[in-house]
Enzyme design. Sequence first.
Site, PDB file in Angstrom:
ATOM      1  N   GLY A 100     -39.157 -10.626  15.986  1.00 61.43           N
ATOM      2  CA  GLY A 100     -39.051  -9.125  15.466  1.00 61.43           C
ATOM      3  C   GLY A 100     -37.740  -8.696  15.442  1.00 61.43           C
ATOM      4  O   GLY A 100     -36.689  -9.439  15.899  1.00 61.43           O
ATOM      5  N   LYS A 122     -28.192  -2.373  11.523  1.00 58.00           N
ATOM      6  CA  LYS A 122     -28.083  -3.465  12.521  1.00 58.00           C
ATOM      7  C   LYS A 122     -27.088  -3.127  13.438  1.00 58.00           C
ATOM      8  O   LYS A 122     -26.116  -2.896  13.262  1.00 58.00           O
ATOM      9  CB  LYS A 122     -27.535  -4.735  11.692  1.00 58.00           C
ATOM     10  N   GLY A 135     -29.974  -5.019  21.642  1.00 53.41           N
ATOM     11  CA  GLY A 135     -29.892  -4.324  20.257  1.00 53.41           C
ATOM     12  C   GLY A 135     -28.732  -3.887  19.602  1.00 53.41           C
ATOM     13  O   GLY A 135     -28.817  -3.389  18.708  1.00 53.41           O
ATOM     14  N   ARG A 192     -27.696  -1.953   6.074  1.00 60.85           N
ATOM     15  CA  ARG A 192     -27.744  -2.697   5.104  1.00 60.85           C
ATOM     16  C   ARG A 192     -28.934  -2.640   4.238  1.00 60.85           C
ATOM     17  O   ARG A 192     -29.933  -1.948   4.862  1.00 60.85           O
ATOM     18  CB  ARG A 192     -27.882  -4.512   5.673  1.00 60.85           C
ATOM     19  N   ARG A 199     -40.070 -11.134   6.047  1.00 63.48           N
ATOM     20  CA  ARG A 199     -39.579 -12.469   6.248  1.00 63.48           C
ATOM     21  C   ARG A 199     -40.595 -13.595   6.204  1.00 63.48           C
ATOM     22  O   ARG A 199     -41.907 -13.045   6.457  1.00 63.48           O
ATOM     23  CB  ARG A 199     -38.813 -12.639   7.567  1.00 63.48           C
ATOM     24  N   ASP A 269     -37.689 -17.230  10.632  1.00 62.35           N
ATOM     25  CA  ASP A 269     -37.718 -15.721  10.836  1.00 62.35           C
ATOM     26  C   ASP A 269     -36.194 -15.073   9.970  1.00 62.35           C
ATOM     27  O   ASP A 269     -36.268 -13.886   9.877  1.00 62.35           O
ATOM     28  CB  ASP A 269     -37.383 -15.181  12.168  1.00 62.35           C
ATOM     29  N   ASN A 270     -35.392 -16.065   9.397  1.00 56.04           N
ATOM     30  CA  ASN A 270     -34.294 -15.618   8.692  1.00 56.04           C
ATOM     31  C   ASN A 270     -34.305 -15.988   7.199  1.00 56.04           C
ATOM     32  O   ASN A 270     -33.441 -16.216   6.396  1.00 56.04           O
ATOM     33  CB  ASN A 270     -33.122 -16.479   9.133  1.00 56.04           C
ATOM     34  N   ASP A 279     -29.482 -12.203   7.185  1.00 56.02           N
ATOM     35  CA  ASP A 279     -29.127 -12.400   8.458  1.00 56.02           C
ATOM     36  C   ASP A 279     -28.012 -13.526   8.380  1.00 56.02           C
ATOM     37  O   ASP A 279     -27.902 -14.608   8.604  1.00 56.02           O
ATOM     38  CB  ASP A 279     -30.125 -13.063   9.135  1.00 56.02           C
TER      39      ASP A 279
END
Length: 520
Positions: A100, A122, A135, A192, A199, A269-270, A279
């Site tokens: 996530g 981000k 985070g 971004r 994804r 996940d990327n 990413d």
Amino acid sequence: MQLNIKNTFNTELPSDANTENNRRQVSEATHSYVNPRIPSSPKLVHASKEMVNAIGLDDEAIKSNDFLEIFSGSKIYPKTKPYAMAYAGHQFGNWAGQLGDGRAINLFEVEQNNQRWAIQLKGSGETPYSRQGDGLAVLRSSIREYLCSEAMYHLGVPTTRALSLMLSGDDVLRDMLYNGNADYEKGAIVARVAPSFIRFGNFELFAARNDIKNLQKLTDYTIKHFYPELGNPSKDTYIKFFEAVTQRTLDMIIHWQRVGFVHGVMNTDNMSILGLTIDYGPYGWLEDFDFGWTPNTTDKQNKRYRFGNQPNIGLWNLLQLANALYPLVEEAEPFETILNQYQTDFEKQSLDMMRSKLGLQVELEDDAKLIQNFEDCLVLSETDMTIAFRLLASYKKDNPDHGIDIIENAFYKPEEIIKDNLKQWKVWFKAYDQRLQKETITDSERQKNMNAVNPKYVLRNYMAQLAIDKADKGDYGLIDELFKVLKKPYDEQPKHEKWFAKRPEWARYKVGCSMLSCSS
């Protein structure tokens, strides 16, 4: 500051019923609502006017307090609900379970000129998916992402984009090399932008939990908004969807190979469902031509994500996506056919791409051998990929004995181009010259064509590091200079000739210039 908000992801898909911001496993939901952490003293470092305009704002908006507050996370745009996405993934080939958005928070979606843009921050604080992280992001990695995503776009590589780069005013503790020497760094936030940040891992999460209902909801949503040409949901449409994602993914990776870009962390996940580079972590451009190079310290031993293996990893990741989508189709053969076609298409498209880099328009059977022999020459001695291909464009036919002189500046150790090495290069230039005789275009036309696919300027790690070092001292001038240079990577730009140069010797082993970690 007026934006045309048209949210779909968090209005059409199921949200997490738990609204507390604590780490947890999230079930039967595509996202969790969470507000960005309010930075103590946000400051705008740089903004992309191109993307500011793309989302429907004028240049003056950049100077406004609203822009600073919204895109630093200090204030929530009216009638919007920020959220973090839920997804899973395979990391370095191993199933990692729920991952996530651990340090990204999606603000809203904007529609402008019939184009949809999702905007996320981000480095804006913890989410339910932050696991052991805080985070946050640091200025170092944020500069790299901000510059690279825009540089990639202007290289013609499918990519997510960057809107703005801001300092948070807060210090962030990071162990940059994972060696136990943690230190405080300046915190930063990148806004971004992409049509979507979905994804492969979003689909993997539901499939792994056998949550077929929400898997189908997510798939139908993605097709409706981003692949509408495929038609209404059906088994046939899901197969076409996988085929379209496969083609886009292959196209992206072919572009990576063309410009010498190494992603560094091709975990599932990327991997964008839209075939976008996403990413920007420990990425890098090849300096010396080396199929075995990876910029990622975490991958130093196994080199899973090395330059030469990126097409294979793309296929492996697509297989994981096929496994995730299988419950919607319940037939393996269509997926297998598409994956087999990927391999066939890669061979052809890779060959076509390399032909273009060498200025060859006519397709001849022996071209693959000529290309292989050129690559064999490039690895005889440390040779800069970007410079070698760019200089090769100025080669004139009927002059094979002087070919080596054309690309001499690409060699890191020109003194090694002697005896057998020199002989091999001369043999290749003779073969290249003979091959060019079969082309119908002039030398100048070929040079123009080659310069359109072989960039002169790429974001070398040492260039990014110089900008980072200056920014750490409060000087953001180099960020702006590189931002402008990299918007025209195929142009000559005589004023910026200093950036068309081999990696300096001091950067060979310097942290941030050779290998990088995932720390941000």
